[in-house]
Design a protein around this motif. Structure first.
Motif, PDB file in Angstrom:
ATOM      1  N   LYS A  89       0.817  -1.221   0.000  1.00 59.99           N
ATOM      2  CA  LYS A  89       0.000   0.000   0.000  1.00 59.99           C
ATOM      3  C   LYS A  89       0.848   1.268   0.000  1.00 59.99           C
ATOM      4  N   GLU A 135      -7.742  10.825  -7.808  1.00 60.89           N
ATOM      5  CA  GLU A 135      -6.980  10.102  -6.791  1.00 60.89           C
ATOM      6  C   GLU A 135      -6.989  10.862  -5.459  1.00 60.89           C
ATOM      7  N   THR A 182      -4.784  12.853  -4.292  1.00 62.21           N
ATOM      8  CA  THR A 182      -3.443  13.146  -3.794  1.00 62.21           C
ATOM      9  C   THR A 182      -2.452  12.848  -4.913  1.00 62.21           C
ATOM     10  N   ILE A 199      -4.048   4.935  -7.745  1.00 58.46           N
ATOM     11  CA  ILE A 199      -4.778   4.509  -6.562  1.00 58.46           C
ATOM     12  C   ILE A 199      -6.279   4.702  -6.817  1.00 58.46           C
ATOM     13  N   LYS A 201     -11.816   8.846  -6.117  1.00 60.31           N
ATOM     14  CA  LYS A 201     -12.859   9.335  -5.233  1.00 60.31           C
ATOM     15  C   LYS A 201     -14.135   9.641  -6.028  1.00 60.31           C
ATOM     16  N   ASP A 228      -4.157  -0.541  -4.494  1.00 63.21           N
ATOM     17  CA  ASP A 228      -5.078  -0.072  -3.457  1.00 63.21           C
ATOM     18  C   ASP A 228      -4.299   0.693  -2.397  1.00 63.21           C
ATOM     19  N   THR A 243      -4.419   4.887  -0.188  1.00 61.82           N
ATOM     20  CA  THR A 243      -5.183   6.091   0.086  1.00 61.82           C
ATOM     21  C   THR A 243      -4.246   7.235   0.439  1.00 61.82           C
ATOM     22  N   ARG A 294      -4.178   8.712   3.215  1.00 65.85           N
ATOM     23  CA  ARG A 294      -3.659   8.454   4.568  1.00 65.85           C
ATOM     24  C   ARG A 294      -2.473   7.493   4.537  1.00 65.85           C
ATOM     25  N   ASP A 295      -2.468   6.550   3.575  1.00 69.70           N
ATOM     26  CA  ASP A 295      -1.316   5.661   3.424  1.00 69.70           C
ATOM     27  C   ASP A 295      -0.071   6.459   3.048  1.00 69.70           C
TER      28      ASP A 295
END
Length: 359
Positions: free
Chosen positions: A41, A233, A235, A243, A246, A338, A340, A342-343
């Protein structure tokens, strides 16, 4: 006297550039940042080109090109702001462009954006057009796919994405609300009639979707609003994968135009991942040549063939988004992963700053 001042300025900016480049090279050559043994990730945010960076090229460019490029950058930004101010003088930014103003100023503003790319070393700007039929078996054009774009979606890997699309389309952007507060660039994106969203505020997200739907309606009615570019994405990544997307761009279930940007990996790859806008710009300015390729599909992507009516309402946008993501990945020749936002933040804390304890 003037030549003495110019010489002193050149030497000072060159020295500052060399010191900053040297500091950045040390920072990003840390064992944490170059760690290969990381969870899947995080791989969308990991920089893979560090061993290709040429420190001597960066030092030489600092001495010769950086001061000149810095001056040209500032001149272009100032000229762009003045031009945009004149272009929008006398009418409200929330209103559509007056036709006469758009015809008079759009080519000039796009040329200034292209000059800004040149001044950042993007000497080669390639453009390529693709067809959906070559990527999706059985895909057929519809009347809707031949319309004017109101929403344009793109991958997002560099802050130069914004400049490149200003050169290509002079569009609006859907962006996080903090962008509106950036010096100079925030005013520019606001003047381009951008739509802002606070991602941490549910009410703001709902309003953003409603504003987007209204903008699409206005464009389809023939009002001279620019198309809205959305980076679904949410980001920036390292440009080597996509990724999950949204919801915003796909919630209306209307045709979108798909574009992709691909930056050359000559030595320093001018993408941001978690390197930060400052060092990314510094390293790009201190490379002899940068290159970006604009890949666009000739028609709009019409989701009709997906038969979305056969799925629950809440699932339709996800199916539409994943279809667009798959096509975009094929066009770029990169993989799906996959991960995000936050990752990306977690990866930075673990492997860049070392603030979190490694597992």
């Amino acid at each position: 006297m003037f030549s003495v001042i110019v010489t002193i300025f050149h030497l000072l900016t060159a020295l500052i550039s060399i010191l900053c480049v040297n500091k950045g090279l040390k920072k990003f050559n840390s064992p944490l940042y170059k760690n290969l043994n990381i969870p899947e990730k995080y791989k969308a945010f990991r920089r893979t080109d560090i061993n290709n960076w040429n420190r001597w090229e960066m030092y030489i460019c600092s001495l010769i090109l950086f001061p000149l490029r810095l001056i040209l950058n500032l001149a272009v930004v100032i000229f762009f702001i003045i031009t945009m101010w004149v272009a929008t003088l006398g009418f409200k930014l929330k209103n559509p462009w007056p036709e006469s103003r758009l015809k008079a100023f759009k080519p000039l503003l796009q040329s200034l954006a292209k000059l800004y790319l040149y001044s950042n070393g993007f000497i080669f700007i390639k453009e390529k057009t693709l067809r959906f039929e070559d990527f999706i078996p059985g895909y057929q054009k519809t009347d809707l796919s031949k319309g004017q774009p109101s929403i344009i979606i793109s991958n997002h890997s560099s802050w130069y994405d914004t400049i490149t699309y200003v050169y290509k389309y002079l569009p609006s952007f859907m962006s996080k609300v903090s962008v509106s507060k950036y010096p100079f660039f925030g005013w520019i994106t606001t003047s381009l009639k951008s739509i802002y969203v606070d991602r941490e505020n549910e009410e703001s997200r709902h309003k953003c979707v409603a504003d987007l739907a209204e903008r699409v309606k206005q464009i389809n009615q023939g009002q001279l609003y620019p198309p809205v570019i959305i980076f679904p994405e949410g980001t920036t990544t390292n440009g080597e994968c996509l990724i999950p997307f949204k919801r915003g761009a796909f919630d209306p279930l209307l045709p979108v135009k798909i574009c992709c940007l691909k930056y050359s990996k000559r030595r320093f790859h001018p993408v941001m991942d978690v390197i930060g806008i400052g060092y990314m710009t510094l390293f790009a300015l201190n490379q002899f040549v940068n290159e970006v390729e604009i890949i666009e599909f000739e028609d709009l992507f019409d989701p009709t063939y997906l038969n979305l009516q056969n799925y629950p309402q809440e699932k339709r946008w996800e199916i539409y988004a994943e279809a667009c993501r798959t096509v975009m990945a094929k066009a770029l020749g990169i993989k799906l992963i996959d991960a995000t936002f936050r990752d990306g933040a977690e990866y930075q804390k673990k492997y860049v700053t070392g603030q979190l304890k490694l597992e």
